[in-house]
Every structure is written in structure tokens, then in C-alpha cells.
Enzyme design. Structure first.
Site, PDB file in Angstrom:
ATOM      1  N   LYS A   1      11.309 116.745 -73.530  1.00 41.81           N
ATOM      2  CA  LYS A   1      11.268 115.280 -73.527  1.00 41.81           C
ATOM      3  C   LYS A   1      11.670 114.672 -74.877  1.00 41.81           C
ATOM      4  O   LYS A   1      11.128 113.657 -75.297  1.00 41.81           O
ATOM      5  CB  LYS A   1       9.872 114.782 -73.123  1.00 41.81           C
ATOM      6  CG  LYS A   1       9.472 115.185 -71.713  1.00 41.81           C
ATOM      7  CD  LYS A   1       8.116 114.641 -71.326  1.00 41.81           C
ATOM      8  CE  LYS A   1       7.001 115.582 -71.696  1.00 41.81           C
ATOM      9  NZ  LYS A   1       5.699 115.172 -71.160  1.00 41.81           N
TER      10      LYS A   1
ATOM     11  N   ASP B   1      -1.035 117.871 -68.102  1.00 44.40           N
ATOM     12  CA  ASP B   1      -1.317 116.559 -67.494  1.00 44.40           C
ATOM     13  C   ASP B   1      -1.360 116.603 -65.969  1.00 44.40           C
ATOM     14  O   ASP B   1      -2.140 115.877 -65.344  1.00 44.40           O
ATOM     15  CB  ASP B   1      -0.353 115.469 -67.982  1.00 44.40           C
ATOM     16  CG  ASP B   1       1.103 115.791 -67.737  1.00 44.40           C
ATOM     17  OD1 ASP B   1       1.428 116.947 -67.408  1.00 44.40           O
ATOM     18  OD2 ASP B   1       1.936 114.888 -67.889  1.00 44.40           O
TER      19      ASP B   1
HETATM   20  P1  ADP Z   1       4.323 109.903 -70.530  1.00 41.20           P
HETATM   21  O1  ADP Z   1       5.190 110.503 -69.474  1.00 41.20           O
HETATM   22  O2  ADP Z   1       5.016 109.792 -71.825  1.00 41.20           O
HETATM   23  O3  ADP Z   1       2.977 110.524 -70.591  1.00 41.20           O
HETATM   24  P2  ADP Z   1       4.007 107.581 -68.832  1.00 41.20           P
HETATM   25  O4  ADP Z   1       3.479 108.347 -67.696  1.00 41.20           O
HETATM   26  O5  ADP Z   1       3.361 106.278 -69.151  1.00 41.20           O
HETATM   27  O6  ADP Z   1       4.064 108.378 -70.184  1.00 41.20           O
HETATM   28  O7  ADP Z   1       5.528 107.302 -68.507  1.00 41.20           O
HETATM   29  C1  ADP Z   1       6.328 106.591 -69.371  1.00 41.20           C
HETATM   30  C2  ADP Z   1       7.708 106.601 -68.791  1.00 41.20           C
HETATM   31  O8  ADP Z   1       7.699 105.913 -67.535  1.00 41.20           O
HETATM   32  C3  ADP Z   1       8.701 105.883 -69.651  1.00 41.20           C
HETATM   33  O9  ADP Z   1       9.322 106.781 -70.550  1.00 41.20           O
HETATM   34  C4  ADP Z   1       9.686 105.345 -68.623  1.00 41.20           C
HETATM   35  O10 ADP Z   1      10.692 106.288 -68.394  1.00 41.20           O
HETATM   36  C5  ADP Z   1       8.895 105.201 -67.360  1.00 41.20           C
HETATM   37  N1  ADP Z   1       8.560 103.788 -67.150  1.00 41.20           N
HETATM   38  C6  ADP Z   1       7.672 103.037 -67.822  1.00 41.20           C
HETATM   39  N2  ADP Z   1       7.665 101.768 -67.365  1.00 41.20           N
HETATM   40  C7  ADP Z   1       8.574 101.717 -66.381  1.00 41.20           C
HETATM   41  C8  ADP Z   1       9.054 100.687 -65.531  1.00 41.20           C
HETATM   42  N3  ADP Z   1       8.622  99.455 -65.587  1.00 41.20           N
HETATM   43  N4  ADP Z   1       9.985 101.025 -64.639  1.00 41.20           N
HETATM   44  C9  ADP Z   1      10.456 102.283 -64.563  1.00 41.20           C
HETATM   45  N5  ADP Z   1      10.073 103.273 -65.342  1.00 41.20           N
HETATM   46  C10 ADP Z   1       9.138 103.013 -66.236  1.00 41.20           C
HETATM   47 MG    MG Z   2       1.590 111.306 -69.366  1.00 35.80          MG
END
Ligand code: ADP
Ligand code: MG
Length: 504
Positions: A197, A232
Site C-alpha cells: 500500500k 485487520d
Molecule cells: P485503511 O485502508 O488505510 O485502513 P480505510 O479503511 O479508512 O483506511 O480506507 C481508506 C481508503 O478508502 C482510502 O484510501 C480511499 O481509497 C477509500 N475511500 C475513502 N473515502 C472514500 C470515498 N468517499 N469514496 C471512495 N473511496 C473512499
Molecule cells: Mg483499515
């Protein structure tokens, strides 16, 4: 949704100063007709290359099932690592006490505390904070990253009060959610296999990430203990299972993607030694590394080649949030350069990798306005595309529709392939335990920003699952969003694995 097909001209109405009107008009007309020839075939080609009809989905699901078996047979037997989680007992609902969770996911890291009250009171109180990870730390040293995390955790712990309390003489225990591929050694230790990532932190790969965190907490003078290291997906499964016994699979679709599921110990040949047939454990598939049978385009291949991990995480690069925006950007850039999608407007900004985020695609696909105003302003703000600089900074409606169509093509492929992956897992489970998946209610717990915020992605995913399973089998299947399940899940697993044992 603004899906359009056919050879529509890419440039339509425009305003021109009167004196130049005729000449410019002729020039524009020439551009229009050449655009019509050059942009439309790019879109048609893209749609063909990204198509996911049922046979493609079936093939992907079957390959996923086969790769799962190969990964369970021997270590290194498949692209899917099929990692043992060492989580053999799932939360029961009886857990009691104060527990912390720390979640390092990709975009952010989150800290959470939860006061658990057992079967009757359940979750008495919970609090969390989210901190975004500074870009430079993603490319820094292991110490810098873990010091930053320990510092955030310490600041959060200092604010504990109210309904949260810990018995005298007891250390605060943490469930550490770490969403990168780890070779788990025990429930509270694991070696980082590689960063994914977009992380390229030096000095962590090959090390125990719990030790890295413990050392950073020591440097910070923070007296807490990691009692569970949790992927996760595993945290999400545990968190969802706390409320619902039918949860068997968990899938994350956020910055990256991964899935885990409940497996029978006797279905894991690489787990040598005698295991009782009834015992179960959670397997972390690390399905982001899957690659078989995926319909990929030149844009995907170029993006992969330019990535910091070429040839790796191909499923993740096709279906997860970090990459969907970038694939679309590459397509639009090609359309702008080769087909003058945006007329003669400057596409310098569009040439920059990752300027267009998946949330931008999502915002554009929600635009229901007649003139696609949101699409226009995103193209102007984010991508720097301004068709008519001397007048009203508006890109042409046909071009806007085409942009939405490109987003839809990439998002549809991503959602449908994610759905095929889920069916691959369910088939594997059903094959080994007839009737235990499709013969009763089964829940797939979903989490991650992409799944949570992108309604089109969600519905493409669900459509593909229904197409693959048929209406009858789909009836027993529940695909449900478990918001922030992984945080609570990790805290619950810290409780289950507390060094103070259970007083519940
Ligand atoms: P992580 O995967 O880093 O733990 P999250 O589960 O919160 O964090 O996912 C974040 C990711 O979700 C962002 O990198 C983005 O690609 C996607 N994301 C966040 N908000 C939106 C949105 N409004 N629409 C589409 N994709 C989103
Ligand atoms: Mg996450």
C-alpha cells in the site's frame, strides 16, 4: 449514472471571441471529429478489456478456491499466503474490562479504548482518535514510524477517564491491528513479510512488529503491553462475531484489500501434527497477492510497472481504493493526450501519478446534476482540466460523461472481481463442510473506506455474488458492513488473550 456509449464527439459547445469565431470554429470542428475517432475507441477498448461477464467471474472464483487450497497445503505453495492467525477462540460476548486497540492500516492510524461489561452490559463505553500518517514517515525508518505511533498512543492514553478504569496493578493491554502481511509466530508476535500500500519504511521487514512497537513504547516511557497482534480482517471478523455467531468471513476494502475466514484445523495440511477435527482457527488469506484470471489492461500493467512493488499485489491493485483513482487517471491521461478528450487544455497536472483519488471517482459518480457540475469542478480542481480558460472554466458535457463512464468501468470491474473473490472463499468452505455455508445463514463482514463510502462499488460487488451463487444460495448469505469492527475486534482479542486470564 452517466454511462454513455458509442462514438460521441468529445468536445461540444464552446464560447469564442467574436473576431476569431469563424476560424476557431473550423479548427474546433476538425478537433471534434478527430476526437470522435480517437477517444471513443479508447473507451470501447477499455470496456472490452475490463469486462467481467459471468464466465470470467466464475474462473476468478475457481482460481481463488484453488489458490487457497494450494496455500493451505504448504508454505509458499501459492500466491495466497494463507497465514495462521493463532486466533483459535473468538469473542463470546462475556469479555470484561478495559482494553486498548491500535490500528495501523495505511492512510491513518487509529487508537481506541473500550470498556467491556460482559454479556449483559456488552460495550459500556468506547472512544477513539484517528491520526493521519505523514507522507514522509511512509518512506522513513522503522524507528521514526513506531515512535510516531507510540507517541500518538501515549497522548490518547493520558486522556483516559470517565467510564474507563483499570484494576490496580494491571497493565493496559492492547490489541494491535496491523494490516500488512505478517508471518504470525504466536498470538502476540509476528514478522513483517513486506510493506504494501505504498509504504517503504526501512528496517521493519523481517522483524517482529510487536517488538518494534514495544521498543518504541519503552523509548516513550509508556507502560502498556500488546497481548494480541491482529490482522485487520481478523479484527473485523472478531468484532462482527461478537454480535453475530454466523459471521464466517471478513473482507476489507480500503486503501488495500484482504480477506480472512474461519477454517477447520484439519483442513490445513501445512499445520502438521494431530489436530482435533472440531477445532477451528482463522486464516488470513492475504488475497491482495492473488492474480489469476484477472482481466487486466495496459493501464494496469503500466501502473504496476511504475509501482514500488511491481508484479506484486495484483488483485489489490485491481480492486482496492489506493489504485482505482490512479487507473482512471491513466486512462484519462491517455484520452487527453492521444484523443484530446479535454480539447487543447493542458493536461500537465493529469500526468502526475495519484492526483486523482478514489474518493474523487466516487464524488463524480454521485453527481446527479444535469450538467455534471461536480465532475466539472473535480476535473478543474483536481486534474487541472479547464477547457475554455478565457470564459467559464467548464469542460464539455460529453467529455464529462465520458469521464464518468471511465470511472464506472474501472469501479465496476473492481467491485465485481471483489465479489468473485468472496464467492471463491465461500465455495472453498462449502466444499469442505457441505451445507454449513449455503445450507444456513452465513454472514460476510465487510469493512474499509472503499466499501463504506462507494455505493456503486458495493452494488457491483453484491450483483456479482448473486450472479455467481444464484438466487437460492444468495438468500442465506448476508453481506454486511461492520463499521470499525477491526478496532473493537482487536480489543476483544486482547481481552481473550489477556495475560491476566479471564475473570469472565
Ligand atoms: P485503511 O485502508 O488505510 O485502513 P480505510 O479503511 O479508512 O483506511 O480506507 C481508506 C481508503 O478508502 C482510502 O484510501 C480511499 O481509497 C477509500 N475511500 C475513502 N473515502 C472514500 C470515498 N468517499 N469514496 C471512495 N473511496 C473512499
Ligand atoms: Mg483499515
Amino acid at each position: 449514472m452517466g454511462a454513455i456509449t458509442g462514438a460521441s464527439p468529445a468536445v461540444g459547445s464552446f464560447l469564442i471571441h467574436r473576431s476569431n469565431r469563424r476560424r476557431t470554429m473550423r479548427a474546433r470542428m476538425a478537433v471534434q471529429s478527430s476526437n470522435a475517432i480517437s477517444v471513443a475507441p479508447i473507451l470501447t477498448g477499455l470496456k472490452n478489456d475490463c469486462a467481467t461477464p459471468l464466465p470470467v467471474l466464475r474462473h476468478v472464483a475457481d482460481e481463488m478456491t484453488a489458490d487457497m487450497r494450494a496455500g493451505l497445503a504448504i508454505d509458499g505453495g501459492s500466491e495466497l499466503k494463507m497465514i495462521l492467525s493463532y486466533v483459535d477462540s473468538l469473542p463470546s460476548g462475556n469479555e470484561k474490562g478495559l482494553f486498548y486497540a491500535l490500528d495501523l492500516g495505511g492512510t491513518n492510524f487509529r487508537v481506541l479504548r473500550v470498556q467491556l461489561g460482559g454479556k449483559d452490559e456488552r460495550v459500556i463505553a468506547t472512544e477513539f482518535e484517528q491520526v493521519s500518517i505523514p507522507q514522509e514517515l511512509m518512506f522513513g525508518t522503522s524507528e521514526e514510524l513506531f515512535d510516531f505511533i507510540a507517541n500518538g498512543l501515549a497522548k490518547f492514553a493520558e486522556k483516559e477517564g470517565g467510564k474507563f478504569h483499570i484494576p490496580q496493578g494491571r497493565k493496559r493491554e492492547i490489541g494491535f491491528t496491523f494490516s500488512f502481511p505478517v508471518k504470525q509466530i504466536s498470538i502476540d508476535s509476528g514478522i513483517l513479510i513486506k510493506w504494501t500500500k505504498g509504504f517503504a519504511v526501512s528496517g521493519t521487514a523481517g522483524k517482529d512488529v510487536v517488538a518494534c512497537l514495544n521498543e518504541a513504547m519503552e523509548r516513550r516511557g509508556l507502560d502498556m503491553r500488546v497481548s494480541a497482534l491482529v490482522n485487520d480482517t481478523v479484527g473485523t471478523l472478531a468484532g462482527a462475531r461478537y454480535w453475530d455467531d454466523d459471521v464466517m468471513v471478513a473482507v476489507i476494502l480500503g486503501t488495500g484489500t484482504n480477506a480472512c475466514y474461519v477454517e477447520r484445523m484439519d483442513a490445513i495440511p501445512k499445520l502438521q501434527g494431530h489436530v482435533s477435527p472440531s477445532a477451528r482457527t482463522i486464516i488470513n488469506t492475504e488475497w491482495g497477492a492473488f492474480s489469476k484470471g484477472l482481466p487486466l489492461t495496459k493501464f494496469d500493467k503500466d501502473m504496476d510497472a511504475a509501482s514500488i512493488n511491481p508484479g506484486e499485489q495484483i488483485f489489490e491493485k485491481t480492486i482496492s481504493g489506493m489504485y482505482l483513482g490512479e487507473i482512471v487517471r491513466r486512462v484519462l491521461y491517455k484520452m487527453a493526450e492521444a484523443g484530446a478528450l479535454f480539447g487543447d487544455s493542458n493536461s500537465d497536472k493529469l500526468s502526475k501519478p495519484f492526483v486523482l483519488g478514489t474518493p474523487d471517482l466516487c464524488a463524480m459518480q454521485q453527481d446527479n446534476s444535469e450538467n455534471l457540475e461536480v465532475v466539472g469542478s473535480i476535473l478543474s480542481d483536481v486534474v487541472g482540466v479547464k477547457l475554455y480558460c478565457h470564459c467559464m472554466v467548464k469542460s464539455d458535457l460529453t467529455a464529462r460523461k465520458m469521464v464518468v463512464d471511465v470511472c464506472d468501468t474501472i469501479v465496476k470491474r473492481g467491485g465485481r472481481l471483489a465479489g468473485a473473490g468472496i464467492v471463491g472463499i465461500l465455495h472453498k468452505m462449502e466444499e469442505d463442510s457441505r451445507g454449513l455455508i449455503f445450507g444456513k445463514r452465513t454472514v460476510v463482514a465487510m469493512d474499509g473506506g472503499l466499501y463504506e463510502h462507494y455505493p456503486q462499488y458495493r452494488s457491483y460487488l453484491c450483483d456479482a455474488v448473486t450472479e455467481l451463487l444464484g438466487v437460492e444460495k444468495s438468500k442465506n448469505l448476508v453481506i454486511e458492513h461492520t463499521k470499525d469492527g477491526s478496532g473493537i475486534g482487536a480489543a476483544l482479542l486482547a481481552a481473550t488473550n489477556s495475560k491476566y486470564g479471564h475473570d469472565f
